[in-house]
Design a protein around this motif. Sequence first.
Motif, PDB file in Angstrom:
ATOM      1  N   MET A   1     -21.485 -20.995 -23.436  1.00  0.00           N
ATOM      2  CA  MET A   1     -20.659 -20.314 -24.411  1.00  0.00           C
ATOM      3  C   MET A   1     -19.284 -20.075 -23.793  1.00  0.00           C
ATOM      4  N   PHE A   2     -18.257 -20.121 -24.639  1.00  0.00           N
ATOM      5  CA  PHE A   2     -16.871 -19.903 -24.242  1.00  0.00           C
ATOM      6  C   PHE A   2     -16.365 -18.677 -24.996  1.00  0.00           C
ATOM      7  N   VAL A   3     -15.726 -17.745 -24.280  1.00  0.00           N
ATOM      8  CA  VAL A   3     -15.282 -16.483 -24.874  1.00  0.00           C
ATOM      9  C   VAL A   3     -13.790 -16.305 -24.625  1.00  0.00           C
ATOM     10  N   THR A   4     -13.069 -15.916 -25.681  1.00  0.00           N
ATOM     11  CA  THR A   4     -11.670 -15.554 -25.504  1.00  0.00           C
ATOM     12  C   THR A   4     -11.520 -14.073 -25.798  1.00  0.00           C
ATOM     13  N   MET A   5     -10.626 -13.438 -25.050  1.00  0.00           N
ATOM     14  CA  MET A   5     -10.304 -12.036 -25.269  1.00  0.00           C
ATOM     15  C   MET A   5      -8.788 -11.920 -25.252  1.00  0.00           C
ATOM     16  N   ASN A   6      -8.228 -11.619 -26.412  1.00  0.00           N
ATOM     17  CA  ASN A   6      -6.791 -11.438 -26.508  1.00  0.00           C
ATOM     18  C   ASN A   6      -6.528  -9.948 -26.541  1.00  0.00           C
ATOM     19  N   ARG A   7      -5.831  -9.449 -25.528  1.00  0.00           N
ATOM     20  CA  ARG A   7      -5.561  -8.014 -25.401  1.00  0.00           C
ATOM     21  C   ARG A   7      -4.176  -7.700 -25.958  1.00  0.00           C
ATOM     22  N   PHE A   8      -4.149  -6.773 -26.922  1.00  0.00           N
ATOM     23  CA  PHE A   8      -2.911  -6.338 -27.548  1.00  0.00           C
ATOM     24  C   PHE A   8      -2.698  -4.868 -27.226  1.00  0.00           C
ATOM     25  N   THR A   9      -1.589  -4.545 -26.577  1.00  0.00           N
ATOM     26  CA  THR A   9      -1.263  -3.159 -26.255  1.00  0.00           C
ATOM     27  C   THR A   9      -0.387  -2.624 -27.384  1.00  0.00           C
ATOM     28  N   ILE A  10      -0.997  -1.800 -28.228  1.00  0.00           N
ATOM     29  CA  ILE A  10      -0.385  -1.366 -29.481  1.00  0.00           C
ATOM     30  C   ILE A  10      -0.068   0.126 -29.442  1.00  0.00           C
ATOM     31  N   ASP A  11       1.108   0.487 -29.930  1.00  0.00           N
ATOM     32  CA  ASP A  11       1.474   1.889 -30.088  1.00  0.00           C
ATOM     33  C   ASP A  11       0.449   2.535 -31.028  1.00  0.00           C
ATOM     34  N   PRO A  12      -0.176   3.640 -30.632  1.00  0.00           N
ATOM     35  CA  PRO A  12      -1.210   4.271 -31.463  1.00  0.00           C
ATOM     36  C   PRO A  12      -0.772   4.548 -32.899  1.00  0.00           C
ATOM     37  N   GLU A  13       0.485   4.782 -33.105  1.00  0.00           N
ATOM     38  CA  GLU A  13       1.009   5.016 -34.460  1.00  0.00           C
ATOM     39  C   GLU A  13       0.767   3.800 -35.370  1.00  0.00           C
ATOM     40  N   HIS A  14       0.674   2.622 -34.769  1.00  0.00           N
ATOM     41  CA  HIS A  14       0.546   1.390 -35.537  1.00  0.00           C
ATOM     42  C   HIS A  14      -0.871   0.802 -35.529  1.00  0.00           C
ATOM     43  N   TRP A  15      -1.824   1.520 -34.941  1.00  0.00           N
ATOM     44  CA  TRP A  15      -3.204   1.018 -34.925  1.00  0.00           C
ATOM     45  C   TRP A  15      -3.728   0.691 -36.324  1.00  0.00           C
ATOM     46  N   PRO A  16      -3.566   1.586 -37.323  1.00  0.00           N
ATOM     47  CA  PRO A  16      -4.120   1.268 -38.647  1.00  0.00           C
ATOM     48  C   PRO A  16      -3.549  -0.024 -39.244  1.00  0.00           C
ATOM     49  N   ALA A  17      -2.261  -0.235 -39.119  1.00  0.00           N
ATOM     50  CA  ALA A  17      -1.642  -1.448 -39.671  1.00  0.00           C
ATOM     51  C   ALA A  17      -2.090  -2.684 -38.896  1.00  0.00           C
ATOM     52  N   PHE A  18      -2.194  -2.567 -37.584  1.00  0.00           N
ATOM     53  CA  PHE A  18      -2.652  -3.688 -36.761  1.00  0.00           C
ATOM     54  C   PHE A  18      -4.076  -4.075 -37.149  1.00  0.00           C
ATOM     55  N   GLU A  19      -4.941  -3.087 -37.273  1.00  0.00           N
ATOM     56  CA  GLU A  19      -6.335  -3.349 -37.643  1.00  0.00           C
ATOM     57  C   GLU A  19      -6.436  -3.920 -39.058  1.00  0.00           C
ATOM     58  N   ALA A  20      -5.607  -3.433 -39.973  1.00  0.00           N
ATOM     59  CA  ALA A  20      -5.608  -3.953 -41.345  1.00  0.00           C
ATOM     60  C   ALA A  20      -5.220  -5.425 -41.360  1.00  0.00           C
ATOM     61  N   ARG A  21      -4.302  -5.810 -40.515  1.00  0.00           N
ATOM     62  CA  ARG A  21      -3.878  -7.208 -40.447  1.00  0.00           C
ATOM     63  C   ARG A  21      -5.075  -8.106 -40.124  1.00  0.00           C
TER      64      ARG A  21
END
Length: 104
Positions: free
Chosen positions: A1-21
């Motif tokens: 199995m091959f796994v990718t992990m893309n780490r995004f360092t997001i300002d907490p104020e923008h977590w809801p919009a990032f997750e909605a995307r």
Amino acid sequence: MFVTMNRFTIDPEHWPAFEARFRERAGLVDGEPGFIRNAVLRPESDTTNQHVVMTMWESRSAFEAWTRSEAFRKAHEKAGQTPPAWFIAPSKLEMFESVTDSGG
């Protein structure tokens, strides 16, 4: 199995919009050959501010084929429109080859 992990360092104020995307584009990868699973992980606290987008594939070649597909282009078409203020740091893509797998 091959796994990718893309780490995004997001300002907490923008977590809801990032997750909605990611919710809006959910499912675009599901029918791709070799795709196993996708998860968007929210940090338990805002100490790291890192969301992790994890995908699991049968092989590296299956993942690479996805990155060249029309479905990939469609899934990422809004990426260039993401406001820079969302990000505290650049994203970081990590790739792993599984050496054990006890899941079902």
